[in-house]
Design an enzyme around this catalytic site. Structure first.
Site, PDB file in Angstrom:
ATOM      1  N   LYS A  91       0.855  -1.197  -0.389  1.00  9.35           N
ATOM      2  CA  LYS A  91      -0.048   0.284   0.288  1.00  9.35           C
ATOM      3  C   LYS A  91       0.534   1.008   0.547  1.00  9.35           C
ATOM      4  O   LYS A  91       2.047   1.197   0.608  1.00  9.35           O
ATOM      5  CB  LYS A  91      -0.937  -0.117   0.967  1.00  9.35           C
ATOM      6  CG  LYS A  91      -0.224   0.071   2.415  1.00  9.35           C
ATOM      7  CD  LYS A  91      -1.111  -0.211   3.373  1.00  9.35           C
ATOM      8  CE  LYS A  91      -0.813  -0.234   5.158  1.00  9.35           C
ATOM      9  NZ  LYS A  91      -0.737  -1.343   5.860  1.00  9.35           N
ATOM     10  N   ARG A 124     -10.525  -0.049  14.285  1.00  8.70           N
ATOM     11  CA  ARG A 124     -10.156   0.382  13.130  1.00  8.70           C
ATOM     12  C   ARG A 124     -11.177   0.154  12.245  1.00  8.70           C
ATOM     13  O   ARG A 124     -12.110   0.738  12.186  1.00  8.70           O
ATOM     14  CB  ARG A 124      -8.912   0.289  12.847  1.00  8.70           C
ATOM     15  CG  ARG A 124      -8.773   1.586  11.556  1.00  8.70           C
ATOM     16  CD  ARG A 124      -7.037   1.605  11.573  1.00  8.70           C
ATOM     17  NE  ARG A 124      -6.547   0.112  10.997  1.00  8.70           N
ATOM     18  CZ  ARG A 124      -5.346   0.469  10.530  1.00  8.70           C
ATOM     19  NH1 ARG A 124      -4.647   1.145  10.818  1.00  8.70           N
ATOM     20  NH2 ARG A 124      -5.070  -1.009  10.615  1.00  8.70           N
ATOM     21  N   MET A 148      14.093  23.821   4.342  1.00  9.36           N
ATOM     22  CA  MET A 148      13.136  23.152   2.903  1.00  9.36           C
ATOM     23  C   MET A 148      14.075  22.044   2.514  1.00  9.36           C
ATOM     24  O   MET A 148      13.643  20.744   1.928  1.00  9.36           O
ATOM     25  CB  MET A 148      12.079  24.172   2.145  1.00  9.36           C
ATOM     26  CG  MET A 148      11.389  23.463   1.317  1.00  9.36           C
ATOM     27  SD  MET A 148      10.439  24.775   0.223  1.00  9.36           S
ATOM     28  CE  MET A 148       9.644  25.162   1.625  1.00  9.36           C
ATOM     29  N   TYR A 162      17.817  27.982  10.880  1.00  9.68           N
ATOM     30  CA  TYR A 162      16.761  29.060  11.261  1.00  9.68           C
ATOM     31  C   TYR A 162      16.920  28.780  12.595  1.00  9.68           C
ATOM     32  O   TYR A 162      16.635  27.584  13.305  1.00  9.68           O
ATOM     33  CB  TYR A 162      15.501  28.972  10.890  1.00  9.68           C
ATOM     34  CG  TYR A 162      15.424  28.477   9.102  1.00  9.68           C
ATOM     35  CD1 TYR A 162      15.466  30.006   8.405  1.00  9.68           C
ATOM     36  CD2 TYR A 162      14.758  27.754   8.434  1.00  9.68           C
ATOM     37  CE1 TYR A 162      14.921  29.971   7.375  1.00  9.68           C
ATOM     38  CE2 TYR A 162      14.956  28.230   6.733  1.00  9.68           C
ATOM     39  CZ  TYR A 162      14.866  29.276   6.173  1.00  9.68           C
ATOM     40  OH  TYR A 162      14.975  29.815   5.168  1.00  9.68           O
TER      41      TYR A 162
END
Ligand SMILES: *Cc1c(COP(=O)(O)O)cnc(C)c1O
Length: 360
Positions: free
Chosen positions: A35, A130, A303, A255
């Site tokens: 999957k 589930r 990023m 950052y």
């Protein structure tokens, strides 16, 4: 040389892992779980390496269609089943097996003409809450499906374990006992175990096993790597250094300056970031290999880039190869540093990363 991140997917490692699974299966048939684009490895890329499995499982109908059109001729099981008439038609057209887990699907069966015999897995919810019918509902649904025209008999029976990767918890015994009590003596095939079930719970072995993460060479357990289980990692994520410079005590990296240099060292900048699927949650100290030599992540993941501490005596240069996870650097360890599980890292590799198939 390339300044882009890329991944290699090693089909020989897949074949090796299937052999490991087979040995552990004790004769059970193997339904490999592919999957989510084969856990991020590429569905169509993985299929040719699956000649030694008895079937595959996917989550969605459309994934099953891709497998069938991609040339997979053995059973394909759709774990979430169909959710509308359109999907029920597709399932029949492409000869997919389906999991029946909700009353809604029984209504759809009644509304549609079944043209070709449909193979179904009746799913029991033994405690995960589930998908699946409650144990109290089992007999009614079982009776309905085992007499319903158009359904291939005998129907198959399955459940899913919620906590098989946690070895000290009682739920798994209870789930297996609940399933066996309901299904013992019934004629259809049965299936319980995911990868953790296959490795750690021999009582969960039955007619079919459903290993997913193992196929990709990765361990389902937090305390063990795939390598320690005799598996080989299938995906390796690579990039390169694009800048190398000396930094001095007091200088900060990235950052928000979350890492501060405390002794002179060499800082490398690597062309990989969360835009490629390298987790932004990876913390200072996460291991990286530069020229196969261990280094550590410093500063926040951007990023497109990360900083790595190469050590004062490093001879690394721009263009040198970097490994982020895979061969030589278990993705299980990276997941721990990013406070996640390896599944999310593998599934999270983005479109920008070119994947090359290898067979080594
Ligand atoms: C994803 C999934 C599996 C495979 O799980 P792994 O932990 O990757 O082995 C098996 N069964 C079901 C129902 C699943 O959803």
């Amino acid at each position: 040389m390339t300044s882009s991140a890329y991944a290699t997917v090693n089909l020989n490692a897949v074949r090796h892992n299937i052999q490991v699974i087979r040995k552990r299966a004790q004769g059970a048939r193997v339904m490999s779980v592919i999957k989510a684009n084969a856990y991020g490895h590429g569905l169509k890329r993985i299929i040719p390496a699956l000649t030694e499995v008895d079937g595959v499982a996917v989550a969605r109908v459309d994934e099953g269609v891709v497998c069938r059109l991609g040339g997979f001729i053995r059973p394909i099981t759709v774990l979430e089943g169909f959710i509308c008439k359109d999907e029920l038609l597709k399932v029949q057209k492409h000869d997919l097996n389906v999991v029946i887990h909700d009353w809604h699907q029984l209504e759809l069966l009644k509304q549609c003409q079944i043209e070709k015999p449909l193979s179904v897995w009746l799913k029991v919810d033994t405690g995960m809450n589930r998908l699946g019918f409650a144990p109290e509902e089992f007999a009614e649904v079982y009776n309905f499906l085992s007499h319903y025209p158009g359904i291939r008999q005998p129907i198959s029976l399955m459940t899913h374990l919620s906590s098989a990767d946690l070895l000290d918890r009682p739920e798994t015994h209870q789930q297996i006992a609940t399933f066996k009590k309901l299904t013992d003596g019934l004629p259809g095939d049965k299936s319980i175990a995911n990868s953790a079930g296959v490795i750690a719970w021999s009582e969960a072995l039955s007619d079919w096993i459903r290993p997913g993460i193992m196929l990709y060479g990765v361990s389902p357990f937090a305390h063990k790597t795939g390598e320690e289980l005799g598996l080989r990692p299938v995906m390796t994520l690579h990039s390169s250094l694009i800048s190398v410079k000396k930094i001095q005590p007091g200088q900060r990296v990235g950052y928000a300056g979350t890492w501060e240099c405390n002794e002179p060292t060499v800082l490398g900048i690597v062309a990989i970031g969360y835009g490629d699927g390298y987790s932004r949650y990876a913390v200072n100290g996460t291991p990286v290999l530069v020229n196969q030599i261990p280094a550590t992540l410093v500063g926040r993941v951007s990023m497109d880039m990360i900083g790595v501490n190469l050590g004062l005596h490093s001879t690394a240069r721009a263009g040198d190869p970097v490994t982020l996870w895979g061969e030589g650097l278990p993705v299980e360890n990276i997941a721990r540093y990013a406070n996640t599980i390896p599944y999310t890292l593998l599934c999270g590799v983005t479109q920008r990363v070119v994947i090359k198939t290898t067979q080594v």
